[in-house]
Write an enzyme that holds these catalytic residues in place. Structure first.
Site: not given
Ligand code: NAD
Length: 510
Positions: A245, A279
Protein backbone atom coordinates in the site's frame (compact mmCIF):
# COMPACT_ATOMS: atom_id res chain seq x y z
CA UNK A 1 16.96 18.84 15.43
CA UNK A 2 15.70 15.62 13.92
CA UNK A 3 12.61 13.99 15.37
CA UNK A 4 14.29 10.60 15.38
CA UNK A 5 17.99 10.65 16.17
CA UNK A 6 20.42 7.85 16.85
CA UNK A 7 21.98 8.04 20.28
CA UNK A 8 24.67 6.11 22.04
CA UNK A 9 23.50 2.71 23.26
CA UNK A 10 23.41 2.99 27.00
CA UNK A 11 22.97 -0.68 27.71
CA UNK A 12 25.32 -3.55 27.12
CA UNK A 13 24.63 -5.42 23.91
CA UNK A 14 24.66 -4.44 20.27
CA UNK A 15 21.29 -2.76 19.89
CA UNK A 16 21.23 0.77 18.49
CA UNK A 17 19.05 3.21 20.35
CA UNK A 18 16.84 5.93 18.83
CA UNK A 19 15.44 8.99 20.56
CA UNK A 20 12.01 10.20 19.46
CA UNK A 21 10.92 13.84 19.84
CA UNK A 22 7.55 15.50 19.27
CA UNK A 23 7.36 17.23 15.86
CA UNK A 24 5.01 19.80 17.42
CA UNK A 25 7.10 20.89 20.40
CA UNK A 26 10.48 19.21 19.77
CA UNK A 27 10.20 17.87 23.35
CA UNK A 28 11.52 14.31 23.88
CA UNK A 29 8.87 11.57 23.71
CA UNK A 30 11.03 8.56 24.52
CA UNK A 31 13.69 6.16 23.34
CA UNK A 32 13.58 2.77 21.62
CA UNK A 33 16.11 0.02 21.15
CA UNK A 34 16.31 -1.14 17.55
CA UNK A 35 15.43 -4.85 17.26
CA UNK A 36 18.30 -6.75 15.65
CA UNK A 37 18.01 -9.51 13.03
CA UNK A 38 18.53 -12.02 15.89
CA UNK A 39 15.59 -10.47 17.80
CA UNK A 40 13.48 -10.76 14.64
CA UNK A 41 14.34 -14.42 14.10
CA UNK A 42 13.59 -15.27 17.73
CA UNK A 43 10.22 -13.48 17.44
CA UNK A 44 9.37 -15.40 14.26
CA UNK A 45 10.10 -18.67 16.06
CA UNK A 46 7.83 -17.70 18.97
CA UNK A 47 5.12 -16.66 16.49
CA UNK A 48 5.32 -19.92 14.57
CA UNK A 49 4.94 -21.95 17.76
CA UNK A 50 1.95 -19.90 18.88
CA UNK A 51 0.20 -19.83 15.49
CA UNK A 52 -0.89 -23.47 15.31
CA UNK A 53 -3.03 -23.33 18.46
CA UNK A 54 -4.35 -19.87 17.47
CA UNK A 55 -5.48 -21.13 14.05
CA UNK A 56 -7.27 -24.07 15.69
CA UNK A 57 -9.51 -21.77 17.73
CA UNK A 58 -12.99 -21.31 16.28
CA UNK A 59 -13.60 -17.90 14.65
CA UNK A 60 -15.91 -16.94 17.47
CA UNK A 61 -13.16 -17.36 20.06
CA UNK A 62 -10.64 -15.42 18.06
CA UNK A 63 -13.30 -12.76 17.64
CA UNK A 64 -13.80 -12.62 21.40
CA UNK A 65 -10.18 -11.53 21.88
CA UNK A 66 -10.70 -8.74 19.34
CA UNK A 67 -13.89 -7.63 21.07
CA UNK A 68 -12.01 -7.53 24.38
CA UNK A 69 -9.45 -5.33 22.64
CA UNK A 70 -12.29 -2.87 21.98
CA UNK A 71 -12.98 -2.73 25.73
CA UNK A 72 -9.30 -1.95 26.30
CA UNK A 73 -9.41 0.82 23.67
CA UNK A 74 -12.45 2.37 25.31
CA UNK A 75 -10.96 2.24 28.80
CA UNK A 76 -7.52 3.57 27.76
CA UNK A 77 -8.73 6.00 25.09
CA UNK A 78 -7.19 9.14 26.61
CA UNK A 79 -3.77 7.59 27.10
CA UNK A 80 -3.79 6.27 23.50
CA UNK A 81 -4.82 9.64 22.08
CA UNK A 82 -2.15 11.44 24.13
CA UNK A 83 0.56 9.10 22.85
CA UNK A 84 -0.55 9.56 19.23
CA UNK A 85 -0.57 13.35 19.68
CA UNK A 86 2.84 13.30 21.41
CA UNK A 87 4.62 11.53 18.59
CA UNK A 88 2.70 12.93 15.59
CA UNK A 89 1.65 16.45 16.62
CA UNK A 90 -1.87 15.77 15.27
CA UNK A 91 -4.97 17.65 16.39
CA UNK A 92 -6.90 15.72 19.04
CA UNK A 93 -9.84 15.06 16.68
CA UNK A 94 -7.54 13.29 14.22
CA UNK A 95 -5.86 11.19 16.94
CA UNK A 96 -9.29 10.26 18.29
CA UNK A 97 -10.41 9.28 14.78
CA UNK A 98 -7.67 6.63 14.79
CA UNK A 99 -9.24 5.06 17.90
CA UNK A 100 -12.77 5.32 16.48
CA UNK A 101 -11.77 3.55 13.25
CA UNK A 102 -9.82 0.97 15.26
CA UNK A 103 -12.94 0.05 17.28
CA UNK A 104 -14.86 -0.24 14.01
CA UNK A 105 -12.23 -2.46 12.37
CA UNK A 106 -11.98 -4.77 15.40
CA UNK A 107 -15.75 -5.18 15.65
CA UNK A 108 -16.22 -5.56 11.89
CA UNK A 109 -13.71 -8.40 11.46
CA UNK A 110 -14.49 -10.04 14.83
CA UNK A 111 -18.10 -10.50 13.74
CA UNK A 112 -17.82 -10.98 10.00
CA UNK A 113 -14.59 -12.91 9.39
CA UNK A 114 -16.32 -16.25 9.89
CA UNK A 115 -18.82 -15.55 7.12
CA UNK A 116 -16.18 -14.15 4.78
CA UNK A 117 -13.80 -17.07 5.30
CA UNK A 118 -16.36 -19.90 5.50
CA UNK A 119 -15.71 -22.91 3.26
CA UNK A 120 -17.40 -22.48 -0.12
CA UNK A 121 -18.90 -25.23 -2.29
CA UNK A 122 -18.60 -24.36 -5.96
CA UNK A 123 -20.71 -26.32 -8.48
CA UNK A 124 -18.55 -27.50 -11.38
CA UNK A 125 -19.88 -26.58 -14.80
CA UNK A 126 -18.60 -29.71 -16.54
CA UNK A 127 -17.24 -32.45 -14.29
CA UNK A 128 -20.42 -33.41 -12.49
CA UNK A 129 -18.68 -36.44 -10.97
CA UNK A 130 -16.63 -34.19 -8.68
CA UNK A 131 -17.34 -31.74 -5.90
CA UNK A 132 -15.25 -28.63 -5.34
CA UNK A 133 -14.72 -26.96 -1.98
CA UNK A 134 -12.71 -23.79 -1.37
CA UNK A 135 -11.11 -23.65 2.06
CA UNK A 136 -9.43 -20.48 3.40
CA UNK A 137 -6.29 -21.54 5.25
CA UNK A 138 -4.22 -19.09 7.30
CA UNK A 139 -0.82 -18.37 5.78
CA UNK A 140 1.08 -18.78 9.07
CA UNK A 141 3.24 -15.88 10.26
CA UNK A 142 2.54 -12.46 8.74
CA UNK A 143 4.94 -9.50 8.93
CA UNK A 144 3.19 -6.12 8.99
CA UNK A 145 5.32 -3.01 8.35
CA UNK A 146 3.69 0.39 8.82
CA UNK A 147 4.31 4.14 8.31
CA UNK A 148 4.04 7.17 10.60
CA UNK A 149 1.05 9.06 9.24
CA UNK A 150 -1.67 6.99 10.98
CA UNK A 151 0.56 5.06 13.36
CA UNK A 152 -2.20 3.39 15.38
CA UNK A 153 -4.96 2.46 12.91
CA UNK A 154 -2.59 1.46 10.10
CA UNK A 155 -0.89 -0.92 12.55
CA UNK A 156 -4.05 -2.25 14.15
CA UNK A 157 -6.30 -2.67 11.10
CA UNK A 158 -4.18 -5.10 9.03
CA UNK A 159 -3.23 -6.91 12.26
CA UNK A 160 -6.89 -7.46 13.17
CA UNK A 161 -7.52 -8.94 9.71
CA UNK A 162 -4.46 -11.20 9.75
CA UNK A 163 -5.30 -12.41 13.28
CA UNK A 164 -8.94 -13.18 12.47
CA UNK A 165 -7.73 -15.20 9.48
CA UNK A 166 -5.76 -17.38 11.94
CA UNK A 167 -2.25 -16.00 11.49
CA UNK A 168 0.33 -14.91 14.03
CA UNK A 169 1.48 -11.32 13.48
CA UNK A 170 4.79 -9.51 13.79
CA UNK A 171 4.30 -5.75 13.61
CA UNK A 172 7.17 -3.39 12.73
CA UNK A 173 5.86 0.17 13.22
CA UNK A 174 7.66 3.26 11.93
CA UNK A 175 10.69 4.44 13.88
CA UNK A 176 9.18 7.94 13.68
CA UNK A 177 6.12 6.81 15.70
CA UNK A 178 7.13 3.63 17.53
CA UNK A 179 5.07 4.18 20.65
CA UNK A 180 1.68 3.97 18.92
CA UNK A 181 2.75 0.59 17.50
CA UNK A 182 3.78 -0.57 20.96
CA UNK A 183 0.39 0.47 22.27
CA UNK A 184 -1.29 -1.81 19.72
CA UNK A 185 0.72 -4.68 21.24
CA UNK A 186 -0.25 -3.58 24.75
CA UNK A 187 -3.91 -3.48 23.77
CA UNK A 188 -3.82 -7.03 22.39
CA UNK A 189 -1.89 -8.20 25.45
CA UNK A 190 -4.43 -6.64 27.78
CA UNK A 191 -7.17 -8.32 25.71
CA UNK A 192 -5.57 -11.65 26.67
CA UNK A 193 -4.19 -12.72 23.31
CA UNK A 194 -2.03 -15.86 23.81
CA UNK A 195 1.70 -15.16 24.05
CA UNK A 196 3.52 -15.03 20.73
CA UNK A 197 0.40 -14.54 18.59
CA UNK A 198 1.01 -10.80 18.28
CA UNK A 199 4.43 -9.20 18.76
CA UNK A 200 5.74 -5.71 18.08
CA UNK A 201 9.31 -5.23 16.91
CA UNK A 202 10.56 -1.68 17.42
CA UNK A 203 13.18 -0.46 15.02
CA UNK A 204 13.89 1.24 11.73
CA UNK A 205 14.49 0.09 8.15
CA UNK A 206 17.09 -2.41 9.28
CA UNK A 207 14.55 -4.20 11.48
CA UNK A 208 11.98 -4.03 8.66
CA UNK A 209 14.45 -5.54 6.19
CA UNK A 210 15.29 -8.30 8.69
CA UNK A 211 11.59 -9.08 9.04
CA UNK A 212 11.14 -9.25 5.25
CA UNK A 213 14.14 -11.62 5.05
CA UNK A 214 12.98 -13.81 7.96
CA UNK A 215 10.90 -16.99 7.77
CA UNK A 216 7.55 -15.21 7.37
CA UNK A 217 4.71 -16.28 5.07
CA UNK A 218 3.53 -12.85 3.94
CA UNK A 219 4.52 -9.21 4.19
CA UNK A 220 1.82 -6.57 4.41
CA UNK A 221 3.52 -3.23 3.83
CA UNK A 222 2.20 0.33 4.00
CA UNK A 223 4.64 3.09 3.19
CA UNK A 224 6.59 4.82 0.44
CA UNK A 225 7.06 3.67 -3.15
CA UNK A 226 10.85 3.52 -2.71
CA UNK A 227 10.66 1.14 0.28
CA UNK A 228 7.82 -0.79 -1.36
CA UNK A 229 10.04 -1.56 -4.36
CA UNK A 230 12.81 -2.88 -2.08
CA UNK A 231 10.31 -5.09 -0.26
CA UNK A 232 8.86 -6.41 -3.54
CA UNK A 233 12.36 -7.41 -4.67
CA UNK A 234 13.20 -9.08 -1.34
CA UNK A 235 9.87 -10.96 -1.32
CA UNK A 236 10.37 -12.04 -4.93
CA UNK A 237 13.74 -13.56 -3.99
CA UNK A 238 12.04 -15.76 -1.39
CA UNK A 239 8.73 -16.18 -3.30
CA UNK A 240 6.85 -14.74 -0.35
CA UNK A 241 3.59 -12.92 -1.18
CA UNK A 242 3.29 -9.25 -0.29
CA UNK A 243 0.71 -6.51 -0.45
CA UNK A 244 2.10 -3.03 -0.98
CA UNK A 245 0.00 0.00 0.00
CA UNK A 246 2.10 2.87 -1.29
CA UNK A 247 1.94 6.57 -2.05
CA UNK A 248 -0.46 8.54 -4.19
CA UNK A 249 -0.97 11.79 -6.09
CA UNK A 250 -4.73 11.87 -5.87
CA UNK A 251 -6.56 14.16 -8.29
CA UNK A 252 -9.79 16.08 -7.63
CA UNK A 253 -11.99 16.89 -10.63
CA UNK A 254 -14.44 19.78 -10.22
CA UNK A 255 -17.14 19.97 -12.91
CA UNK A 256 -18.93 23.20 -13.89
CA UNK A 257 -22.15 21.92 -12.26
CA UNK A 258 -20.52 21.10 -8.89
CA UNK A 259 -21.88 22.49 -5.62
CA UNK A 260 -18.94 24.87 -5.15
CA UNK A 261 -19.59 25.42 -1.46
CA UNK A 262 -19.32 21.70 -0.73
CA UNK A 263 -16.55 21.07 -3.27
CA UNK A 264 -14.34 23.86 -1.88
CA UNK A 265 -14.84 22.61 1.71
CA UNK A 266 -14.06 19.08 0.44
CA UNK A 267 -10.90 20.34 -1.26
CA UNK A 268 -9.70 22.02 1.94
CA UNK A 269 -10.44 18.92 4.04
CA UNK A 270 -8.99 16.54 1.42
CA UNK A 271 -5.76 18.52 1.17
CA UNK A 272 -5.14 19.62 4.75
CA UNK A 273 -6.61 17.00 7.09
CA UNK A 274 -3.84 15.10 8.89
CA UNK A 275 -1.65 17.94 7.61
CA UNK A 276 -1.92 16.56 4.07
CA UNK A 277 -0.16 13.39 5.25
CA UNK A 278 -2.76 10.91 4.04
CA UNK A 279 -2.00 8.48 1.23
CA UNK A 280 -5.39 9.51 -0.20
CA UNK A 281 -4.94 13.26 0.36
CA UNK A 282 -6.19 15.47 -2.46
CA UNK A 283 -2.82 16.39 -3.99
CA UNK A 284 -3.97 18.28 -7.14
CA UNK A 285 -7.19 19.85 -8.38
CA UNK A 286 -8.52 20.24 -11.93
CA UNK A 287 -11.42 22.68 -12.05
CA UNK A 288 -13.39 23.55 -15.19
CA UNK A 289 -12.59 27.10 -16.38
CA UNK A 290 -16.05 28.64 -16.04
CA UNK A 291 -16.17 28.02 -12.26
CA UNK A 292 -12.43 28.14 -11.53
CA UNK A 293 -12.29 31.70 -10.13
CA UNK A 294 -15.27 31.21 -7.82
CA UNK A 295 -13.95 27.83 -6.65
CA UNK A 296 -10.44 29.16 -5.94
CA UNK A 297 -11.87 32.16 -4.04
CA UNK A 298 -13.86 29.85 -1.76
CA UNK A 299 -10.89 27.51 -1.20
CA UNK A 300 -8.60 30.38 -0.21
CA UNK A 301 -11.26 31.83 2.10
CA UNK A 302 -11.78 28.48 3.87
CA UNK A 303 -8.03 27.80 4.09
CA UNK A 304 -7.58 31.16 5.81
CA UNK A 305 -9.94 30.03 8.58
CA UNK A 306 -7.83 26.98 9.55
CA UNK A 307 -6.01 27.04 12.89
CA UNK A 308 -2.55 25.53 13.16
CA UNK A 309 -0.36 24.78 16.14
CA UNK A 310 0.47 22.39 19.01
CA UNK A 311 -1.76 21.38 21.90
CA UNK A 312 -4.21 19.18 20.05
CA UNK A 313 -6.97 21.77 19.64
CA UNK A 314 -6.02 23.07 16.16
CA UNK A 315 -7.21 22.01 12.68
CA UNK A 316 -3.89 21.40 10.95
CA UNK A 317 -1.13 19.56 12.75
CA UNK A 318 2.63 19.28 12.41
CA UNK A 319 4.68 17.69 9.66
CA UNK A 320 5.28 14.39 11.43
CA UNK A 321 8.59 13.44 9.82
CA UNK A 322 10.87 16.49 9.37
CA UNK A 323 12.45 14.83 6.31
CA UNK A 324 9.06 15.46 4.66
CA UNK A 325 9.43 19.23 5.25
CA UNK A 326 12.32 19.34 2.78
CA UNK A 327 10.17 17.66 0.11
CA UNK A 328 7.27 20.07 0.72
CA UNK A 329 9.56 23.11 0.52
CA UNK A 330 11.28 21.89 -2.62
CA UNK A 331 7.92 21.27 -4.38
CA UNK A 332 6.67 24.77 -3.55
CA UNK A 333 10.00 26.35 -4.58
CA UNK A 334 9.95 24.45 -7.90
CA UNK A 335 6.35 25.56 -8.55
CA UNK A 336 7.21 29.20 -7.77
CA UNK A 337 10.23 29.08 -10.08
CA UNK A 338 8.06 27.75 -12.91
CA UNK A 339 5.41 30.46 -12.55
CA UNK A 340 2.89 29.28 -9.92
CA UNK A 341 1.17 31.90 -7.76
CA UNK A 342 1.08 31.31 -3.99
CA UNK A 343 -2.41 32.35 -2.88
CA UNK A 344 -1.85 31.54 0.78
CA UNK A 345 0.80 29.87 2.93
CA UNK A 346 3.94 28.88 1.04
CA UNK A 347 6.27 28.83 4.06
CA UNK A 348 7.01 27.20 7.41
CA UNK A 349 4.77 28.61 10.11
CA UNK A 350 6.99 31.17 11.90
CA UNK A 351 4.71 31.18 14.96
CA UNK A 352 5.83 27.76 16.17
CA UNK A 353 9.16 26.20 16.96
CA UNK A 354 7.93 22.76 15.85
CA UNK A 355 7.70 21.39 12.32
CA UNK A 356 4.75 23.30 10.91
CA UNK A 357 4.13 24.22 7.27
CA UNK A 358 1.29 26.64 6.59
CA UNK A 359 -1.71 25.36 4.60
CA UNK A 360 -0.78 26.43 1.08
CA UNK A 361 -2.88 27.04 -2.04
CA UNK A 362 -1.17 27.38 -5.43
CA UNK A 363 -2.70 28.63 -8.69
CA UNK A 364 -1.37 28.82 -12.28
CA UNK A 365 0.26 25.42 -11.90
CA UNK A 366 1.31 23.23 -14.84
CA UNK A 367 2.13 19.58 -15.31
CA UNK A 368 5.86 20.18 -15.56
CA UNK A 369 5.94 21.11 -11.86
CA UNK A 370 6.97 18.56 -9.20
CA UNK A 371 3.93 19.56 -7.14
CA UNK A 372 1.67 18.14 -9.90
CA UNK A 373 3.67 14.95 -10.49
CA UNK A 374 5.40 13.80 -7.28
CA UNK A 375 3.74 12.97 -3.95
CA UNK A 376 4.07 16.07 -1.73
CA UNK A 377 2.52 14.49 1.41
CA UNK A 378 2.04 17.84 3.10
CA UNK A 379 -0.45 20.73 3.37
CA UNK A 380 -0.17 21.96 -0.22
CA UNK A 381 -3.06 22.26 -2.68
CA UNK A 382 -2.22 23.13 -6.30
CA UNK A 383 -5.23 24.10 -8.44
CA UNK A 384 -5.26 24.03 -12.25
CA UNK A 385 -8.05 25.46 -14.43
CA UNK A 386 -8.96 23.22 -17.40
CA UNK A 387 -11.09 23.59 -20.54
CA UNK A 388 -13.55 20.80 -19.75
CA UNK A 389 -14.07 17.47 -17.99
CA UNK A 390 -12.25 15.52 -20.70
CA UNK A 391 -9.12 17.58 -20.22
CA UNK A 392 -9.46 17.17 -16.44
CA UNK A 393 -9.63 13.37 -16.78
CA UNK A 394 -6.71 13.23 -19.21
CA UNK A 395 -4.53 15.24 -16.78
CA UNK A 396 -5.81 13.31 -13.75
CA UNK A 397 -4.70 10.07 -15.43
CA UNK A 398 -1.36 11.52 -16.54
CA UNK A 399 0.50 10.18 -13.50
CA UNK A 400 2.61 7.25 -12.41
CA UNK A 401 0.39 6.81 -9.34
CA UNK A 402 -3.15 5.43 -9.03
CA UNK A 403 -4.44 5.31 -5.48
CA UNK A 404 -7.63 7.32 -5.03
CA UNK A 405 -9.42 10.21 -6.79
CA UNK A 406 -12.52 12.36 -6.32
CA UNK A 407 -15.07 13.90 -8.68
CA UNK A 408 -17.53 16.71 -7.89
CA UNK A 409 -20.77 17.26 -9.83
CA UNK A 410 -24.48 17.69 -9.01
CA UNK A 411 -25.22 14.94 -11.57
CA UNK A 412 -24.46 11.70 -9.71
CA UNK A 413 -24.78 9.56 -12.84
CA UNK A 414 -22.25 11.68 -14.63
CA UNK A 415 -20.02 11.51 -11.52
CA UNK A 416 -20.11 7.72 -11.57
CA UNK A 417 -19.27 7.72 -15.29
CA UNK A 418 -16.30 10.06 -14.75
CA UNK A 419 -15.10 8.03 -11.74
CA UNK A 420 -15.04 4.87 -13.87
CA UNK A 421 -12.72 6.59 -16.34
CA UNK A 422 -10.18 7.45 -13.62
CA UNK A 423 -7.19 5.09 -13.54
CA UNK A 424 -7.21 4.90 -9.75
CA UNK A 425 -7.52 2.05 -7.25
CA UNK A 426 -10.65 3.68 -5.85
CA UNK A 427 -12.66 6.85 -6.39
CA UNK A 428 -15.21 9.02 -4.58
CA UNK A 429 -18.06 11.14 -5.93
CA UNK A 430 -18.81 14.36 -4.02
CA UNK A 431 -16.62 13.42 -1.06
CA UNK A 432 -13.00 12.45 -0.49
CA UNK A 433 -10.78 9.93 1.32
CA UNK A 434 -13.62 7.72 2.53
CA UNK A 435 -11.97 4.46 1.49
CA UNK A 436 -10.40 3.75 4.90
CA UNK A 437 -13.61 4.60 6.71
CA UNK A 438 -15.60 2.10 4.70
CA UNK A 439 -14.50 -1.25 6.06
CA UNK A 440 -16.32 -3.17 3.35
CA UNK A 441 -14.38 -1.59 0.50
CA UNK A 442 -11.28 -3.33 -0.83
CA UNK A 443 -8.51 -0.75 -0.92
CA UNK A 444 -5.28 -0.70 -2.90
CA UNK A 445 -3.46 1.20 -5.58
CA UNK A 446 -2.56 0.72 -9.21
CA UNK A 447 0.78 1.39 -10.92
CA UNK A 448 3.29 2.92 -8.43
CA UNK A 449 0.60 3.09 -5.73
CA UNK A 450 0.94 -0.57 -4.96
CA UNK A 451 0.10 -4.20 -5.43
CA UNK A 452 -2.84 -6.07 -3.90
CA UNK A 453 -5.64 -4.83 -1.68
CA UNK A 454 -6.46 -4.62 2.01
CA UNK A 455 -9.83 -4.40 3.80
CA UNK A 456 -13.17 -6.10 3.29
CA UNK A 457 -13.58 -9.66 2.11
CA UNK A 458 -10.83 -9.31 -0.50
CA UNK A 459 -8.34 -8.00 2.07
CA UNK A 460 -9.22 -10.65 4.64
CA UNK A 461 -8.84 -13.44 2.08
CA UNK A 462 -5.42 -11.96 1.23
CA UNK A 463 -4.24 -13.24 4.62
CA UNK A 464 -5.24 -16.77 3.59
CA UNK A 465 -4.45 -19.33 0.99
CA UNK A 466 -7.61 -20.33 -0.89
CA UNK A 467 -7.08 -24.07 -1.02
CA UNK A 468 -9.28 -25.91 -3.51
CA UNK A 469 -10.26 -29.43 -2.53
CA UNK A 470 -11.83 -31.62 -5.21
CA UNK A 471 -13.75 -34.66 -3.95
CA UNK A 472 -14.78 -37.55 -6.19
CA UNK A 473 -18.50 -38.25 -5.82
CA UNK A 474 -19.17 -41.80 -7.02
CA UNK A 475 -16.00 -43.87 -6.42
CA UNK A 476 -16.00 -45.80 -9.69
CA UNK A 477 -13.09 -48.21 -10.25
CA UNK A 478 -11.50 -46.06 -12.93
CA UNK A 479 -11.84 -42.65 -14.62
CA UNK A 480 -12.17 -41.99 -18.33
CA UNK A 481 -8.94 -39.90 -18.32
CA UNK A 482 -6.83 -42.46 -16.44
CA UNK A 483 -4.55 -45.07 -18.12
CA UNK A 484 -4.60 -46.78 -20.50
CA UNK A 485 -4.80 -44.22 -23.35
CA UNK A 486 -6.57 -45.96 -26.26
CA UNK A 487 -7.57 -44.98 -29.78
CA UNK A 488 -11.15 -45.32 -28.68
CA UNK A 489 -10.68 -42.75 -25.88
CA UNK A 490 -9.15 -40.30 -28.34
CA UNK A 491 -12.10 -40.77 -30.68
CA UNK A 492 -14.56 -40.20 -27.83
CA UNK A 493 -12.71 -37.01 -26.79
CA UNK A 494 -12.92 -35.65 -30.36
CA UNK A 495 -16.64 -36.40 -30.50
CA UNK A 496 -17.24 -34.81 -27.14
CA UNK A 497 -15.29 -31.72 -28.18
CA UNK A 498 -17.40 -31.30 -31.32
CA UNK A 499 -20.60 -31.92 -29.42
CA UNK A 500 -19.84 -29.44 -26.64
CA UNK A 501 -18.19 -26.60 -28.50
CA UNK A 502 -19.02 -27.31 -32.15
CA UNK A 503 -22.80 -26.85 -31.92
CA UNK A 504 -24.90 -23.94 -30.58
CA UNK A 505 -26.74 -26.29 -28.18
CA UNK A 506 -23.48 -27.75 -26.92
CA UNK A 507 -22.05 -24.28 -26.25
CA UNK A 508 -25.18 -23.38 -24.35
CA UNK A 509 -24.86 -26.48 -22.15
CA UNK A 510 -21.11 -26.17 -21.56
P1 NAD B 1 8.66 4.51 4.53
O1 NAD B 1 8.63 3.66 3.32
O2 NAD B 1 9.82 5.41 4.73
O3 NAD B 1 8.60 3.60 5.86
C1 NAD B 1 7.53 2.72 6.10
C2 NAD B 1 8.01 1.58 6.98
O4 NAD B 1 8.99 0.81 6.29
C3 NAD B 1 8.67 2.03 8.27
O5 NAD B 1 8.23 1.20 9.31
C4 NAD B 1 10.15 1.83 7.99
O6 NAD B 1 10.94 1.62 9.13
C5 NAD B 1 10.10 0.58 7.13
N1 NAD B 1 11.28 0.37 6.26
C6 NAD B 1 12.15 1.29 5.78
N2 NAD B 1 13.08 0.68 4.98
C7 NAD B 1 12.77 -0.63 4.95
C8 NAD B 1 13.31 -1.77 4.28
N3 NAD B 1 14.37 -1.68 3.49
N4 NAD B 1 12.72 -2.97 4.45
C9 NAD B 1 11.61 -3.08 5.24
N5 NAD B 1 11.05 -2.05 5.90
C10 NAD B 1 11.62 -0.84 5.76
O7 NAD B 1 7.29 5.30 4.54
P2 NAD B 1 6.86 6.47 5.54
O8 NAD B 1 7.65 7.67 5.19
O9 NAD B 1 6.86 5.95 6.92
O10 NAD B 1 5.31 6.69 5.14
C11 NAD B 1 4.87 7.63 4.23
C12 NAD B 1 4.47 6.94 2.94
O11 NAD B 1 3.49 5.96 3.19
C13 NAD B 1 3.83 7.90 1.94
O12 NAD B 1 4.36 7.68 0.66
C14 NAD B 1 2.36 7.50 1.98
O13 NAD B 1 1.65 7.81 0.80
C15 NAD B 1 2.45 6.05 2.23
N6 NAD B 1 1.19 5.52 2.77
C16 NAD B 1 0.42 4.70 1.98
C17 NAD B 1 -0.80 4.23 2.45
C18 NAD B 1 -1.68 3.32 1.60
O14 NAD B 1 -2.54 2.67 2.17
N7 NAD B 1 -1.51 3.26 0.30
C19 NAD B 1 -1.24 4.60 3.72
C20 NAD B 1 -0.44 5.43 4.48
C21 NAD B 1 0.78 5.88 4.00
Amino acid sequence: MAVVEAIQAERAGDRRRLRVASPATLEPVGEIDVATPDDVHAAVERARKAQTAWAELPFRERGRFLERAIDVLLSREEELVDTIIAETGKPRAEALAEIVTSCDALQFYARRAEGMLADRSVPLHLLKTKKLRIVYQPLGVVGIITPWNFPFILSLNPSAQALMAGNAVLLKPSEVTPFSGRLVAEVFEAAGLPEGVFQCLSGDGETGAALVGADVDKISFTGSVATGRKIAVACAERLVPCTLELGGKDPMVVCADADLERASAGAVFGAFSNGGQVCTSTERVYVVDEVADAFVRKVVEKTGELRQGPGGESDVGAVIDPAQLDIIESHVADARRKGARVLCGGRRNPEWEGHYYEPTVLADVTHDMDVMREETFGPVLPIMAVRDEDEALALANDTSYGLNANVWTRDKRKGLGLARRLASGSAVVNDCMVTYGVTESPFGGRRDSGIGQVNGETGLRGYCHAQSIVVDRFGSKSEFLWFPYTARKSKTMRRLMRLLWGTPLGRLLS
